[in-house]
Design an enzyme around this catalytic site. Structure first.
Site, PDB file in Angstrom:
ATOM      1  N   HIS A   1      39.713  37.209 -48.275  1.00 44.30           N
ATOM      2  CA  HIS A   1      38.502  38.038 -48.394  1.00 44.30           C
ATOM      3  C   HIS A   1      37.712  38.016 -47.079  1.00 44.30           C
ATOM      4  O   HIS A   1      37.252  39.045 -46.596  1.00 44.30           O
ATOM      5  CB  HIS A   1      37.578  37.506 -49.496  1.00 44.30           C
ATOM      6  CG  HIS A   1      38.139  37.549 -50.884  1.00 44.30           C
ATOM      7  ND1 HIS A   1      38.091  36.484 -51.739  1.00 44.30           N
ATOM      8  CD2 HIS A   1      38.758  38.545 -51.567  1.00 44.30           C
ATOM      9  CE1 HIS A   1      38.643  36.812 -52.903  1.00 44.30           C
ATOM     10  NE2 HIS A   1      39.060  38.051 -52.827  1.00 44.30           N
TER      11      HIS A   1
ATOM     12  N   LYS B   1      36.274  39.449 -68.224  1.00 41.77           N
ATOM     13  CA  LYS B   1      37.018  38.543 -67.354  1.00 41.77           C
ATOM     14  C   LYS B   1      36.368  37.170 -67.384  1.00 41.77           C
ATOM     15  O   LYS B   1      35.175  37.043 -67.103  1.00 41.77           O
ATOM     16  CB  LYS B   1      36.958  39.081 -65.914  1.00 41.77           C
ATOM     17  CG  LYS B   1      38.317  39.286 -65.258  1.00 41.77           C
ATOM     18  CD  LYS B   1      38.107  39.756 -63.830  1.00 41.77           C
ATOM     19  CE  LYS B   1      39.419  40.064 -63.131  1.00 41.77           C
ATOM     20  NZ  LYS B   1      39.198  40.584 -61.771  1.00 41.77           N
TER      21      LYS B   1
ATOM     22  N   ARG C   1      47.172  43.949 -50.358  1.00 42.00           N
ATOM     23  CA  ARG C   1      48.073  42.862 -49.967  1.00 42.00           C
ATOM     24  C   ARG C   1      49.518  43.297 -49.971  1.00 42.00           C
ATOM     25  O   ARG C   1      50.304  42.910 -49.134  1.00 42.00           O
ATOM     26  CB  ARG C   1      47.911  41.671 -50.918  1.00 42.00           C
ATOM     27  CG  ARG C   1      46.622  40.943 -50.714  1.00 42.00           C
ATOM     28  CD  ARG C   1      46.266  40.097 -51.881  1.00 42.00           C
ATOM     29  NE  ARG C   1      45.845  40.915 -52.992  1.00 42.00           N
ATOM     30  CZ  ARG C   1      45.088  40.490 -53.986  1.00 42.00           C
ATOM     31  NH1 ARG C   1      44.724  39.244 -54.030  1.00 42.00           N
ATOM     32  NH2 ARG C   1      44.723  41.297 -54.938  1.00 42.00           N
TER      33      ARG C   1
ATOM     34  N   SER D   1      42.629  34.783 -55.384  1.00 44.92           N
ATOM     35  CA  SER D   1      41.792  33.716 -55.955  1.00 44.92           C
ATOM     36  C   SER D   1      42.482  33.071 -57.152  1.00 44.92           C
ATOM     37  O   SER D   1      42.451  31.845 -57.316  1.00 44.92           O
ATOM     38  CB  SER D   1      40.442  34.274 -56.399  1.00 44.92           C
ATOM     39  OG  SER D   1      39.740  34.790 -55.319  1.00 44.92           O
TER      40      SER D   1
END
Ligand code: ADP
Length: 160
Positions: A17, A41, A90, A127
């Site tokens: 990040h 979440k 990514r 993460s």
């Protein structure tokens, strides 16, 4: 003012990040890192903690601000006069979903999404993976700033 928002969960912020934040800070006059609140979440850190950690590790950039938002990202953009959303990609697997989101957001309000490719050394970093590795005692010290790693280890110890 060319202002961009970089949205995410940041549970917690990683070096991947930070790489995107630093690069975006060179491109835009202001970058707002927005912690998006998603009730569905479950997170390890609450929204205040995630913002506090982001503020701590982004203080080197004068043009980076941290905020949080509960609702549609396009509404945040509209209220804050933001014309660009920055997303990190990514792998190709990120692309399908992100493209769909970008098109929907553009359709809703005309806001544009700019994709920045992850730096190769961070392209496997997420993460969720960092948390999983740390939970089982793996070394994550090169994946997070030292202060964030300490907080992660502390939180995991509290939950043990
Ligand atoms: P994570 O997948 O790590 O939980 P977030 O939901 O917090 O990430 O993601 C916020 C934004 O950062 C997204 O645009 C995501 O694609 C991007 N991102 C996450 N990790 C990286 C990385 N290692 N390199 C580049 N961009 C990343």
């Amino acid at each position: 003012m060319t202002r961009a928002v970089y949205p995410g969960s940041y549970d917690p912020v990683t070096n991947g990040h930070l790489d995107i934040i630093g690069r975006a800070a060179h491109l835009f006059e202001e970058v707002v890192v927005a912690v998006l609140i998603n009730k569905n979440k479950r997170t390890l850190f609450d929204v205040e903690e995630r913002q506090e950690m982001l503020r701590e590790v982004t203080k080197q950039w004068d043009n980076v601000r941290v905020d949080s938002w509960h609702g549609l990202l396009v509404d945040y953009c509209r209220e804050n006069n933001i014309k660009a959303i920055v997303k990190g990609l990514r792998a190709v697997s990120d692309y399908d979903y992100e493209l769909q989101m970008a098109q929907m957001n553009h359709q809703l309000t005309g806001v544009d999404t700019l994709f920045m490719q992850a730096s190769p050394q961070y392209s496997y970093l997420a993460s969720s993976l960092v948390k999983e590795v740390a939970t089982y005692g793996g070394d994550v010290s090169t994946l997070l700033p030292a202060t964030i790693e300490q907080r992660l280890q502390q939180r995991l110890a509290e939950l043990r």
